[in-house]
Design a protein around this motif. Structure first.
Motif, PDB file in Angstrom:
ATOM      1  N   VAL A  35       0.940  -1.121  -0.079  1.00 11.94           N
ATOM      2  CA  VAL A  35      -0.038  -0.070   0.094  1.00 11.94           C
ATOM      3  C   VAL A  35       0.824   1.439  -0.016  1.00 11.94           C
ATOM      4  O   VAL A  35       0.562   2.255  -0.739  1.00 11.94           O
ATOM      5  CB  VAL A  35      -0.947   0.021   1.275  1.00 11.94           C
ATOM      6  N   LEU A  36       2.051   1.330   0.733  1.00  7.34           N
ATOM      7  CA  LEU A  36       2.812   2.495   0.962  1.00  7.34           C
ATOM      8  C   LEU A  36       3.838   2.458  -0.100  1.00  7.34           C
ATOM      9  O   LEU A  36       4.079   3.718  -0.671  1.00  7.34           O
ATOM     10  CB  LEU A  36       3.551   2.465   2.083  1.00  7.34           C
ATOM     11  N   GLY A  37       4.191   1.387  -1.028  1.00  9.60           N
ATOM     12  CA  GLY A  37       5.116   1.296  -1.822  1.00  9.60           C
ATOM     13  C   GLY A  37       4.927   2.258  -3.082  1.00  9.60           C
ATOM     14  O   GLY A  37       5.978   2.994  -3.649  1.00  9.60           O
ATOM     15  N   PRO A  38       3.857   2.216  -3.822  1.00 10.43           N
ATOM     16  CA  PRO A  38       3.663   3.006  -4.856  1.00 10.43           C
ATOM     17  C   PRO A  38       3.985   4.575  -4.590  1.00 10.43           C
ATOM     18  O   PRO A  38       4.405   5.507  -5.341  1.00 10.43           O
ATOM     19  CB  PRO A  38       2.422   2.939  -5.278  1.00 10.43           C
ATOM     20  N   LEU A  39       3.334   5.107  -3.311  1.00 10.38           N
ATOM     21  CA  LEU A  39       3.678   6.468  -2.890  1.00 10.38           C
ATOM     22  C   LEU A  39       5.232   6.616  -2.775  1.00 10.38           C
ATOM     23  O   LEU A  39       6.121   7.673  -2.979  1.00 10.38           O
ATOM     24  CB  LEU A  39       2.892   6.797  -1.653  1.00 10.38           C
ATOM     25  N   ILE A  40       5.680   5.730  -2.375  1.00 14.24           N
ATOM     26  CA  ILE A  40       7.419   5.903  -1.833  1.00 14.24           C
ATOM     27  C   ILE A  40       8.144   6.132  -3.376  1.00 14.24           C
ATOM     28  O   ILE A  40       8.917   6.764  -3.277  1.00 14.24           O
ATOM     29  CB  ILE A  40       7.723   4.504  -1.409  1.00 14.24           C
ATOM     30  N   VAL A  41       7.547   5.169  -4.273  1.00  9.11           N
ATOM     31  CA  VAL A  41       8.458   5.391  -5.469  1.00  9.11           C
ATOM     32  C   VAL A  41       8.061   6.662  -5.997  1.00  9.11           C
ATOM     33  O   VAL A  41       8.890   7.320  -6.842  1.00  9.11           O
ATOM     34  CB  VAL A  41       7.836   4.162  -6.561  1.00  9.11           C
ATOM     35  N   SER A  42       6.923   6.757  -6.078  1.00 13.30           N
ATOM     36  CA  SER A  42       6.465   8.425  -6.832  1.00 13.30           C
ATOM     37  C   SER A  42       6.942   9.437  -6.096  1.00 13.30           C
ATOM     38  O   SER A  42       7.423  10.576  -6.697  1.00 13.30           O
ATOM     39  CB  SER A  42       4.925   8.565  -6.830  1.00 13.30           C
ATOM     40  N   ARG A  43       7.506   9.461  -4.784  1.00 16.55           N
ATOM     41  CA  ARG A  43       8.020  10.417  -4.228  1.00 16.55           C
ATOM     42  C   ARG A  43       9.268  10.299  -4.080  1.00 16.55           C
ATOM     43  O   ARG A  43      10.205  10.972  -3.376  1.00 16.55           O
ATOM     44  CB  ARG A  43       7.476  10.361  -2.670  1.00 16.55           C
ATOM     45  N   ASN A  44      10.114   9.361  -4.659  1.00 16.80           N
ATOM     46  CA  ASN A  44      11.541   9.159  -4.687  1.00 16.80           C
ATOM     47  C   ASN A  44      12.074   9.032  -3.440  1.00 16.80           C
ATOM     48  O   ASN A  44      13.144   9.791  -3.219  1.00 16.80           O
ATOM     49  CB  ASN A  44      12.205  10.394  -5.482  1.00 16.80           C
ATOM     50  N   MET A  45      11.613   8.027  -2.813  1.00 21.96           N
ATOM     51  CA  MET A  45      12.009   8.038  -1.189  1.00 21.96           C
ATOM     52  C   MET A  45      12.666   6.742  -0.910  1.00 21.96           C
ATOM     53  O   MET A  45      12.725   6.192   0.144  1.00 21.96           O
ATOM     54  CB  MET A  45      10.726   7.910  -0.211  1.00 21.96           C
ATOM     55  N   ALA A  46      13.218   5.952  -2.079  1.00 24.19           N
ATOM     56  CA  ALA A  46      13.752   4.799  -1.939  1.00 24.19           C
ATOM     57  C   ALA A  46      15.045   4.758  -0.962  1.00 24.19           C
ATOM     58  O   ALA A  46      15.307   3.927  -0.062  1.00 24.19           O
ATOM     59  CB  ALA A  46      14.267   4.187  -3.353  1.00 24.19           C
ATOM     60  N   PHE A  47      15.824   5.798  -1.100  1.00 27.10           N
ATOM     61  CA  PHE A  47      17.154   6.147  -0.276  1.00 27.10           C
ATOM     62  C   PHE A  47      16.626   6.407   1.150  1.00 27.10           C
ATOM     63  O   PHE A  47      17.176   5.829   2.134  1.00 27.10           O
ATOM     64  CB  PHE A  47      17.855   7.187  -0.862  1.00 27.10           C
ATOM     65  N   SER A  48      15.452   7.063   1.381  1.00 28.75           N
ATOM     66  CA  SER A  48      15.063   7.394   2.605  1.00 28.75           C
ATOM     67  C   SER A  48      14.580   5.909   3.379  1.00 28.75           C
ATOM     68  O   SER A  48      14.703   5.742   4.520  1.00 28.75           O
ATOM     69  CB  SER A  48      13.816   8.516   2.512  1.00 28.75           C
ATOM     70  N   VAL A  49      13.955   5.279   2.644  1.00 30.97           N
ATOM     71  CA  VAL A  49      13.547   4.016   3.219  1.00 30.97           C
ATOM     72  C   VAL A  49      14.879   3.281   3.736  1.00 30.97           C
ATOM     73  O   VAL A  49      14.850   2.466   4.775  1.00 30.97           O
ATOM     74  CB  VAL A  49      12.775   3.066   2.292  1.00 30.97           C
TER      75      VAL A  49
END
Length: 281
Positions: A35-49
Motif C-alpha cells: 500500500v505504501l510502496g507506490p507512494l514511496i516510488v512516486s516520491r523518490n523515497m527509496a534512499f529514505s527507506v
C-alpha cells in the motif's frame, strides 16, 4: 540442492506455531509495503527507506543492549529517524545529503551497540538479515496495531498525499500542507520499515518496501492498479520468501529479495515488450 527444495520438510515445518505466526506477520507486512510502496516510488523515497531501515537497526540494537523488546526499539528508532529527516531536509535538494549524514551517524552508533552487546550472536545477525523464530504474539500485536494506524492515516490522507506526490508545487499552491504531509508520510514509512526489520532484516527490507511497488509501476500508470499489484507482489515475496527459507534454514531476506527481484525483471520485460510493440516502425 535437495534440501533447498524439500517439499516434505517444508510441509512439516508449516505446521509449527511459530512458522504460522511468522506467515501472519509477513502477510500484514506485505500489505503495508504494497500500500505504501507506490507512494514511496512516486516520491523518490527509496534512499529514505534505506536510511530509515538502518536507523531502525540502531533502535533495535539499543533495545537489545538494554534488554528491551527489539520490535519496540526498532520502531522508536525509525520514527525518530523519520522525524529528524523530515525536519532537517526542508528543501528537496538537501534530502539525499541529510539522509546520508544521519544514516552514517546512526549506523555507526548501531554498530557500536551491537559490539557492546554480549548476548547471543544470532540476535545480532537477525537484526541484519531477519529471522522468523523471533516472531511471537507481541510481534503480531505490535505489527497489527501499527498496521491499523498506518492504513487508517493513509485512507484519510491518500488523495492529498497522491496530489502532493505527483505535483508538489501545484499542491502547495492549492493550499495543501505539503511539508506536513511529507513528515506524516515519512513516519508511516518509518513504522512499516521498522516492523519489517525483524522479519526481513535492516539490510534488505528495501526489497520489500520498494521493489514490488517499482515492479508494479513498470506495468501500469494507474495509482489503484499499481497499489493492488504492489500488494500482490509484496505478499508473494514476503510469504513466499518465508516458505522457501524453511527447509534450508537460510535467512528469510535471501529469498524475499530473490522473489521480488524476479518479479521486477518480469515486469521490466513486459514494459519493454509493450514499448517495442507500440513504437512505430
Amino acid at each position: 540442492m535437495d534440501k533447498l527444495f524439500d517439499v516434505e520438510l517444508t510441509l512439516k515445518l508449516l505446521e509449527l506455531p511459530f512458522v504460522v505466526t511468522a506467515l501472519v506477520v509477513a502477510a500484514v507486512l506485505g500489505l503495508l509495503a504494497g500500500v505504501l510502496g507506490p507512494l514511496i516510488v512516486s516520491r523518490n523515497m527509496a534512499f529514505s527507506v534505506h536510511g530509515t531501515a538502518e536507523l531502525a537497526l540502531t533502535g533495535g540494537a539499543a533495545a537489545l543492549l538494554l534488554g528491551w523488546d527489539i520490535g519496540n526499539g526498532a520502531l522508536a528508532g525509525a520514527i525518530v529517524a523519520a522525524l529528524v529527516l523530515g525536519l532537517l531536509s526542508r528543501r528537496s535538494s538537501d534530502y539525499d545529503s541529510v539522509i546520508g549524514v544521519v544514516l552514517a551517524f546512526g549506523l555507526g552508533l548501531g554498530v557500536l551497540m551491537l559490539w557492546l552487546y554480549k548476548g547471543r550472536s544470532s540476535n545480532k545477525f537477525g537484526l541484519l538479515t531477519g529471522q522468523i523464530v523471533g516472531q511471537d504474539f507481541a510481534s503480531v500485536a505490535l505489527l497489527s496495531g501499527c498496521a491499523v494506524v498506518v492504513l487508517g492515516l493513509l485512507a484519510a490522507l491518500y488523495r492529498p498525499l497522491l496530489f502532493a506526490s505527483v505535483d508538489p508545487e501545484v499542491a502547495k499552491a492549492r493550499g495543501i500542507p505539503v511539508t506536513g504531509l511529507a513528515i506524516v508520510f515519512a513516519v508511516m514509512v518509518g513504522a512499516a520499515t521498522a516492523l519489517g526489520v525483524r522479519t526481513v532484516g535492516s539490510l534488505l527490507v528495501l526489497a520489500l518496501m520498494v521493489t514490488p511497488a517499482a515492479a508494479a509501476c513498470r506495468i501500469t500508470a494507474s495509482p489503484l492498479k499499481a497499489t493492488l499489484l504492489a500488494v500482490l507482489f509484496a505478499e508473494v515475496s514476503a510469504v513466499g520468501g518465508i516458505i522457501l527459507s524453511l527447509a534450508p534454514g537460510t535467512p528469510v531476506s535471501a529469498f524475499v529479495t530473490a522473489i521480488s527481484f524476479l518479479i521486477y525483471l518480469a515486469c521490466w520485460a513486459i514494459s519493454r515488450t509493450r514499448r517495442t510493440s507500440t513504437t512505430p516502425a
